[in-house]
Design a protein around this motif. Structure first.
Motif, PDB file in Angstrom:
ATOM      1  N   SER A   3       0.874  -1.247   0.074  1.00  0.00           N
ATOM      2  CA  SER A   3      -0.025   0.155  -0.248  1.00  0.00           C
ATOM      3  C   SER A   3       0.847   1.353  -0.075  1.00  0.00           C
ATOM      4  O   SER A   3       0.544   2.230  -0.725  1.00  0.00           O
ATOM      5  N   ALA A  51       1.130   4.303  -2.845  1.00  0.00           N
ATOM      6  CA  ALA A  51       0.880   5.625  -2.549  1.00  0.00           C
ATOM      7  C   ALA A  51       1.899   6.396  -2.899  1.00  0.00           C
ATOM      8  O   ALA A  51       1.877   7.567  -3.191  1.00  0.00           O
ATOM      9  N   GLU A  92       1.582   7.027  -6.606  1.00  0.00           N
ATOM     10  CA  GLU A  92       0.705   8.085  -6.948  1.00  0.00           C
ATOM     11  C   GLU A  92       1.023   9.429  -6.553  1.00  0.00           C
ATOM     12  O   GLU A  92       0.778  10.073  -7.273  1.00  0.00           O
ATOM     13  N   ALA A  93       1.626   9.690  -5.476  1.00  0.00           N
ATOM     14  CA  ALA A  93       2.145  10.994  -4.929  1.00  0.00           C
ATOM     15  C   ALA A  93       3.005  11.432  -5.965  1.00  0.00           C
ATOM     16  O   ALA A  93       2.945  12.466  -6.213  1.00  0.00           O
ATOM     17  N   VAL A 105      -1.536  11.668  -9.382  1.00  0.00           N
ATOM     18  CA  VAL A 105      -2.702  11.145  -9.909  1.00  0.00           C
ATOM     19  C   VAL A 105      -3.095  10.037  -9.256  1.00  0.00           C
ATOM     20  O   VAL A 105      -2.133   8.972  -8.893  1.00  0.00           O
ATOM     21  N   ARG A 106      -4.305   9.476  -8.997  1.00  0.00           N
ATOM     22  CA  ARG A 106      -4.638   8.278  -8.310  1.00  0.00           C
ATOM     23  C   ARG A 106      -4.792   7.310  -9.487  1.00  0.00           C
ATOM     24  O   ARG A 106      -5.257   7.350 -10.734  1.00  0.00           O
ATOM     25  N   LEU A 107      -4.225   6.175  -9.446  1.00  0.00           N
ATOM     26  CA  LEU A 107      -4.348   5.014 -10.412  1.00  0.00           C
ATOM     27  C   LEU A 107      -5.317   3.787  -9.711  1.00  0.00           C
ATOM     28  O   LEU A 107      -5.683   3.165 -10.765  1.00  0.00           O
ATOM     29  N   PHE A 108      -5.924   3.978  -8.565  1.00  0.00           N
ATOM     30  CA  PHE A 108      -6.807   2.812  -7.912  1.00  0.00           C
ATOM     31  C   PHE A 108      -7.718   3.942  -7.200  1.00  0.00           C
ATOM     32  O   PHE A 108      -7.618   4.755  -6.256  1.00  0.00           O
ATOM     33  N   ASN A 109      -9.077   3.442  -7.278  1.00  0.00           N
ATOM     34  CA  ASN A 109     -10.073   3.726  -6.361  1.00  0.00           C
ATOM     35  C   ASN A 109     -10.185   2.752  -5.481  1.00  0.00           C
ATOM     36  O   ASN A 109     -10.315   1.493  -5.726  1.00  0.00           O
ATOM     37  N   ARG A 110     -10.279   3.125  -4.144  1.00  0.00           N
ATOM     38  CA  ARG A 110     -10.202   2.160  -2.952  1.00  0.00           C
ATOM     39  C   ARG A 110     -11.538   2.323  -2.195  1.00  0.00           C
ATOM     40  O   ARG A 110     -11.826   3.559  -1.855  1.00  0.00           O
ATOM     41  N   THR A 142      -8.611   3.536 -11.823  1.00  0.00           N
ATOM     42  CA  THR A 142      -9.135   4.903 -12.323  1.00  0.00           C
ATOM     43  C   THR A 142      -8.783   4.643 -13.748  1.00  0.00           C
ATOM     44  O   THR A 142      -8.135   4.053 -14.106  1.00  0.00           O
ATOM     45  N   GLY A 181      -5.419   4.786 -14.353  1.00  0.00           N
ATOM     46  CA  GLY A 181      -4.792   3.685 -13.766  1.00  0.00           C
ATOM     47  C   GLY A 181      -4.751   2.417 -14.953  1.00  0.00           C
ATOM     48  O   GLY A 181      -4.007   1.947 -15.395  1.00  0.00           O
TER      49      GLY A 181
END
Length: 307
Positions: A36, A40, A43-44, A48-53, A61, A64
């Protein structure tokens, strides 16, 4: 610039493939927390976010999906390339580049190079001969072959067996005209073929008998830097020549050249293979070194000190 390694890429692909962080962590043999944190940090860095959790599910996403679709094939290509390189460590394949003095190349051709290629047909040997010393690392060679006394001190040397002898020769017709030298200083009154060393200096002929060493700065009509040219000059009656014995032993045995001052002709350090390090040697390199050590053990006569 974002620093992304294979570890981070594998983490994203594993989560996308397995559908949960827990399953991906098991697949990668890491803890769920470590995985995790890896995602994280990536992504930071990307912003940009790669996964919706959610507490119940994980999904890619849009960014992603684009990332996985682009990176996935590239990671596979990279793993294929790493596997190909690893195969070079496990199976003798590829090219082995060797730099050697001409006489050294002749000495290793049949017992080492040809024997090696016969045993390992998937290998290719690129054998380059030149009189001058080269930096084998700078010039892209795997191995060098030189007299032990010329091997750089920062290299690992593999002795190849018996010591080298020298031979001083001339034609019978030349000796009839100029006389046969009985002691090394007689050469000062005879035309000789001078030898130019790889560093540009002229070689002083070395003799030794009963512990007495003599260096003779000969003179003559020619200065040459190649043994085959010196041989040609001697055959044409231009002077006395000083050789590595192996270069002209067939001419001596056949009577084409006459050996003189044999009791004054010294031996010198034998040949060595040398290379820059022991770590991460290819399978081909290891196999060639093993064959060289076997050859050295079977060679007659005294050997230089082991590596």
């Amino acid at each position: 610039m974002l620093d992304v390694g294979l570890k981070e890429l594998d983490a994203v692909l594993a989560v996308a493939r397995c559908g949960t962080f827990r399953a991906a962590a098991i697949d990668l043999d890491v803890s769920t927390t470590a995985l995790s944190h890896t995602i994280a940090r990536l992504e930071a860095g990307l912003g940009v976010r790669l996964f919706n959790r959610t507490t119940r599910s994980v999904s890619l996403t849009d960014a992603g999906r684009l990332f996985v679709g682009t990176v996935g094939p590239s990671v596979q290509d990279l793993r294929n390339a790493l596997g190909t390189v690893q195969a070079h460590r496990e199976t003798p394949t590829g090219t082995l580049r060797i730099n050697a003095a001409p006489f050294a190349a002749r000495a290793i051709m049949q017992p080492l190079v040809i024997a090696f290629l016969t045993q390992y047909p998937d290998m290719h040997v690129d054998l380059v001969t030149e009189g001058r010393m080269v930096d084998i690392v700078r010039d892209g060679f795997d191995l060098g072959v030189r007299l032990a006394s010329l091997v750089p001190s920062d290299m690992i040397a593999v002795p190849l067996g018996d010591v080298q002898r020298h031979a001083v020769v001339a034609t019978a017709a030349f000796l009839e005209r100029h006389g046969t030298p009985q002691v090394p200083t007689d050469l000062l009154r005879q035309p000789c073929i001078r030898i130019r060393l790889p560093d540009g200096s002229l070689f002083r002929w070395r003799f030794e008998k009963d512990g007495q060493q003599v260096l003779i700065d000969v003179s003559g009509p020619l200065s040459l830097d190649d043994a085959s040219l010196v041989r040609s000059a001697v055959f044409n009656g231009m002077g006395v020549g000083y050789f590595i014995e192996a270069d002209i032993i067939d001419d001596i045995n056949a009577g084409r050249l006459v050996r003189v001052l044999e009791d004054w002709t010294p031996s010198s350090a034998g040949l060595c293979l040398y290379y820059p390090g022991r770590r991460n040697l290819s399978a081909g390199m290891r196999a060639f070194l093993d064959l060289a050590r076997t050859f050295a053990r079977q060679a007659p006569g005294p050997r230089p000190a082991a590596e």
